[in-house]
Design a protein around this motif. Structure first.
Motif, PDB file in Angstrom:
ATOM      1  N   GLY A  48       0.696  -1.509   0.051  1.00 37.40           N
ATOM      2  CA  GLY A  48      -0.013   0.245  -0.056  1.00 37.40           C
ATOM      3  C   GLY A  48       0.668   1.234   0.079  1.00 37.40           C
ATOM      4  N   THR A  49       0.595   2.266   0.438  1.00 35.17           N
ATOM      5  CA  THR A  49       1.181   3.629   0.521  1.00 35.17           C
ATOM      6  C   THR A  49       1.219   4.000   2.063  1.00 35.17           C
ATOM      7  N   LEU A  50       2.048   5.215   2.092  1.00 33.13           N
ATOM      8  CA  LEU A  50       2.483   5.448   3.662  1.00 33.13           C
ATOM      9  C   LEU A  50       2.051   6.871   3.917  1.00 33.13           C
ATOM     10  N   PRO A  51       1.619   6.475   5.240  1.00 31.20           N
ATOM     11  CA  PRO A  51       0.465   8.241   4.958  1.00 31.20           C
ATOM     12  C   PRO A  51       1.164   8.933   5.174  1.00 31.20           C
ATOM     13  N   GLY A  52       0.679  10.418   4.754  1.00 32.63           N
ATOM     14  CA  GLY A  52       0.851  11.698   4.411  1.00 32.63           C
ATOM     15  C   GLY A  52      -0.227  12.119   2.695  1.00 32.63           C
ATOM     16  N   VAL A  53       0.927  13.055   2.790  1.00 31.13           N
ATOM     17  CA  VAL A  53       0.210  14.026   1.687  1.00 31.13           C
ATOM     18  C   VAL A  53       0.756  12.891   0.234  1.00 31.13           C
ATOM     19  N   LEU A  54       2.179  12.907   0.306  1.00 30.43           N
ATOM     20  CA  LEU A  54       3.096  12.336  -0.669  1.00 30.43           C
ATOM     21  C   LEU A  54       2.723  11.166  -1.469  1.00 30.43           C
ATOM     22  N   GLY A  55       1.786  10.371  -0.814  1.00 27.90           N
ATOM     23  CA  GLY A  55       1.496   9.053  -0.922  1.00 27.90           C
ATOM     24  C   GLY A  55       2.918   8.242  -1.700  1.00 27.90           C
ATOM     25  N   THR A  56       3.305   7.561  -0.556  1.00 23.14           N
ATOM     26  CA  THR A  56       4.494   7.207  -1.693  1.00 23.14           C
ATOM     27  C   THR A  56       4.205   5.545  -1.092  1.00 23.14           C
ATOM     28  N   GLN A  57       4.778   5.334  -2.089  1.00 25.99           N
ATOM     29  CA  GLN A  57       4.448   3.296  -1.982  1.00 25.99           C
ATOM     30  C   GLN A  57       5.241   2.955  -1.226  1.00 25.99           C
ATOM     31  N   ARG A  58       4.393   1.777  -0.448  1.00 23.01           N
ATOM     32  CA  ARG A  58       5.727   1.162  -0.128  1.00 23.01           C
ATOM     33  C   ARG A  58       6.005  -0.024  -1.249  1.00 23.01           C
ATOM     34  N   ARG A  59       8.042   0.372  -0.713  1.00 23.48           N
ATOM     35  CA  ARG A  59       8.705  -0.436  -1.730  1.00 23.48           C
ATOM     36  C   ARG A  59       9.471  -1.905  -1.699  1.00 23.48           C
ATOM     37  N   ALA A  60       9.174  -1.961  -0.002  1.00 23.08           N
ATOM     38  CA  ALA A  60      10.360  -3.071  -0.118  1.00 23.08           C
ATOM     39  C   ALA A  60      10.015  -4.206  -0.207  1.00 23.08           C
ATOM     40  N   GLN A  61       8.401  -4.961   0.030  1.00 17.42           N
ATOM     41  CA  GLN A  61       8.410  -5.991  -0.838  1.00 17.42           C
ATOM     42  C   GLN A  61       8.650  -6.308  -2.532  1.00 17.42           C
ATOM     43  N   LYS A  62       8.537  -5.732  -3.204  1.00 19.87           N
ATOM     44  CA  LYS A  62       8.852  -5.696  -5.020  1.00 19.87           C
ATOM     45  C   LYS A  62      10.423  -6.284  -4.603  1.00 19.87           C
ATOM     46  N   LEU A  63      11.116  -5.224  -3.871  1.00 19.46           N
ATOM     47  CA  LEU A  63      12.951  -4.657  -4.423  1.00 19.46           C
ATOM     48  C   LEU A  63      12.780  -7.180  -3.685  1.00 19.46           C
ATOM     49  N   PHE A  64      12.135  -6.746  -1.876  1.00 21.74           N
ATOM     50  CA  PHE A  64      12.475  -8.232  -2.093  1.00 21.74           C
ATOM     51  C   PHE A  64      12.340  -9.614  -3.059  1.00 21.74           C
ATOM     52  N   ASN A  65      11.121  -9.119  -3.671  1.00 25.80           N
ATOM     53  CA  ASN A  65      10.321 -10.340  -4.564  1.00 25.80           C
ATOM     54  C   ASN A  65      11.088 -10.019  -6.016  1.00 25.80           C
ATOM     55  N   GLN A  66      11.842  -8.777  -6.246  1.00 26.84           N
ATOM     56  CA  GLN A  66      11.523  -9.403  -7.671  1.00 26.84           C
ATOM     57  C   GLN A  66      13.270  -9.660  -8.114  1.00 26.84           C
TER      58      GLN A  66
ATOM     59  N   ALA B   7      12.589  -1.790   4.394  1.00 33.31           N
ATOM     60  CA  ALA B   7      11.306  -2.700   4.999  1.00 33.31           C
ATOM     61  C   ALA B   7      11.056  -1.671   6.361  1.00 33.31           C
ATOM     62  N   THR B   8      12.897  -1.850   6.495  1.00 27.78           N
ATOM     63  CA  THR B   8      12.579  -0.995   8.432  1.00 27.78           C
ATOM     64  C   THR B   8      12.068   0.672   8.037  1.00 27.78           C
ATOM     65  N   SER B   9      12.450   1.086   7.209  1.00 28.83           N
ATOM     66  CA  SER B   9      12.367   2.743   6.819  1.00 28.83           C
ATOM     67  C   SER B   9      10.936   2.601   6.746  1.00 28.83           C
ATOM     68  N   GLU B  10      10.264   1.870   5.823  1.00 30.89           N
ATOM     69  CA  GLU B  10       8.671   2.058   5.314  1.00 30.89           C
ATOM     70  C   GLU B  10       8.561   2.015   6.863  1.00 30.89           C
ATOM     71  N   GLN B  11       8.016   1.087   7.691  1.00 31.34           N
ATOM     72  CA  GLN B  11       7.813   1.272   8.975  1.00 31.34           C
ATOM     73  C   GLN B  11       7.805   1.524   9.586  1.00 31.34           C
ATOM     74  N   ASN B  12       9.007   2.641  10.073  1.00 34.16           N
ATOM     75  CA  ASN B  12       9.282   3.275  10.367  1.00 34.16           C
ATOM     76  C   ASN B  12       8.082   5.006   9.920  1.00 34.16           C
ATOM     77  N   ALA B  13       8.060   4.778   8.835  1.00 30.32           N
ATOM     78  CA  ALA B  13       7.650   6.430   7.863  1.00 30.32           C
ATOM     79  C   ALA B  13       5.906   6.208   8.376  1.00 30.32           C
ATOM     80  N   SER B  14       5.786   4.977   8.260  1.00 29.22           N
ATOM     81  CA  SER B  14       4.132   4.287   9.204  1.00 29.22           C
ATOM     82  C   SER B  14       3.909   4.038  10.697  1.00 29.22           C
TER      83      SER B  14
END
Length: 405
Positions: free
Chosen positions: A183-201, A222-229
């Motif tokens: 999904g996306t991270l909170p906030g006005v930027l609508g930043t996508q979570r990309r950790a899972q994509k990196l891991f699986n690609q 993964a860690t930084s996205e958890q922090n941002a959320s």
């Protein structure tokens, strides 16, 4: 220096200085004045300019509840002591009980003006580590034939390793949570979570080097996205730089079969490096730019890796020095005050730089000219020379030129 428990703190993101620090300050005021029915809080400097994006106002209100809290922002008044300054006034029935000025100095630590810095922190005694430079610590370790992690245990006792085991378990859990979230991270930027994509690609012809880059970066994301959320993370040394240390250690554990006990010792060695930076310079982006956060995290990660591979004290020093040296001058310019862009990608890049520093230390440590103590002093002076627009105010750099739709 203080305990490593004050460096590695388990808590919620997205910012150690902008959320964990103010949360701690409000808790202290509530404990001191449980009869209060109103808190008035004024945020200054970086707290005022990026506090909304970092969730400072939200965490203050949540922590004060059910007590009413009035928050005002003052981005223009000077902050001569620290750019993360806040005033908290406690009231009862319209009568002022006390007004306190508080500084959120980084890593979730707060200092109340006019009071000892360690007063409200259980493990913040500056005398826990009597030696305050790498040179002194290395000389002590050489004289007693011990490693860097053993020096940490010598100063804090065996219970430190138990705490760092909890830290390591939390780091791994955060990576797992980040890899399974989408999904996306909170906030006005609508930043996508990309950790899972990196891991699986994974590419069908993926080289070992590409796989290393992809996996290390996916763990950092993964860690930084958890922090941002607003998820639970470990400051290493801050929330904004929390992805660097765990990502490289998890990758090396998987690839080289290092035990949890070995990782814990590596965390202790990396913690000594982070503590030296915190003591002699700063780990606050609002004070010294992102070099103080990501640069410090990279140094910690490089030193931890060097300890993991049982390198000598000179090699550990060289790895930490190289890691910091090549982050000098790095600005802190989070778009919209969110710990997302460029923060998340910087964690991934710094993690790979830590591995590069390890490699250089393996070959070139005996040729080094610059000591770790010098690079720490240089970073602090460089940070003080940075314009305030590049020290977590979201007034310069990417934050200035990126247009939010």
């Amino acid at each position: 220096m203080q305990s490593l428990r004050e460096l590695y703190k388990i808590g919620r993101g997205p910012s150690s200085s902008h959320t964990m620090g103010p949360e701690r300050a409000i808790k202290i005021m509530r404990e001191k004045y449980p009869q209060s029915d109103l808190f008035k809080v004024t945020l200054y400097g970086s707290l005022a300019m990026t506090g909304e994006g970092h969730g400072t106002d939200r965490i203050i209100n949540e922590t004060a509840a059910p007590v009413k809290c009035e928050i005002s922002l003052d981005p223009s008044s000077p902050c001569p002591v620290h750019p993360n300054t806040m005033d908290i006034s406690a009231y009862k029935g319209g009568k002022l009980l006390e007004a306190k000025r508080v500084y959120s100095v980084g890593g979730g630590t707060v200092v109340f003006d006019g009071e000892p810095s360690q007063k409200y922190e259980k493990y913040a005694d500056d005398g826990i580590y009597p030696l305050n430079t790498y040179k002194e610590i290395a000389e002590y370790c050489n004289a007693h034939n011990i490693r860097l992690w053993q020096y940490a245990v010598h100063c804090e006792g065996q219970q430190l390793l138990d705490y760092l085991a909890e830290v390591w378990a939390r780091m791994k859990q955060t990576i797992h949570e980040g890899l399974t979230a989408t999904g996306t991270l909170p906030g006005v930027l609508g930043t996508q979570r990309r950790a899972q994509k990196l891991f699986n690609q994974r590419h069908i012809d993926e080289s070992a080097q590409t796989r290393e880059n992809r996996l290390v970066c996916s763990y950092a994301f993964a860690t930084s996205e958890q922090n941002a959320s607003g998820g639970v993370i470990v400051t290493a040394p801050t929330c904004g730089a929390c992805g660097v240390v765990p990502s490289v250690l998890k990758y090396m554990q998987e690839m080289r079969r290092f035990s949890d006990e070995q990782i814990v010792k590596a965390l202790a060695a990396g913690g000594i490096i982070g503590n030296l930076i915190k003591k002699n310079a700063s780990i606050s982006g609002a004070e010294c730019g992102c070099q103080a956060e990501i640069g410090s995290a990279c140094s910690m990660a490089a030193a931890a890796l060097a300890e993991l591979f049982e390198m000598g004290l000179g090699q550990i020093e060289y790895a930490a020095e190289v890691a910091m040296e090549h982050h000098l001058g790095l600005t802190c310019d989070p778009i919209a005050g969110l710990v997302q862009i460029p923060c998340i990608e910087r964690n991934a890049v710094a993690a790979m730089r830590a591995i590069n520093a390890l490699s250089l230390a393996n070959f070139l440590a005996d040729t080094r000219k610059i000591s770790f103590d010098i690079i720490v002093k240089t970073m602090y002076n460089t940070g003080k020379d940075l314009l305030s627009t590049y020290r977590e105010t979201s007034d310069g750099g990417l934050a200035k030129f990126y247009e939010i739709k």
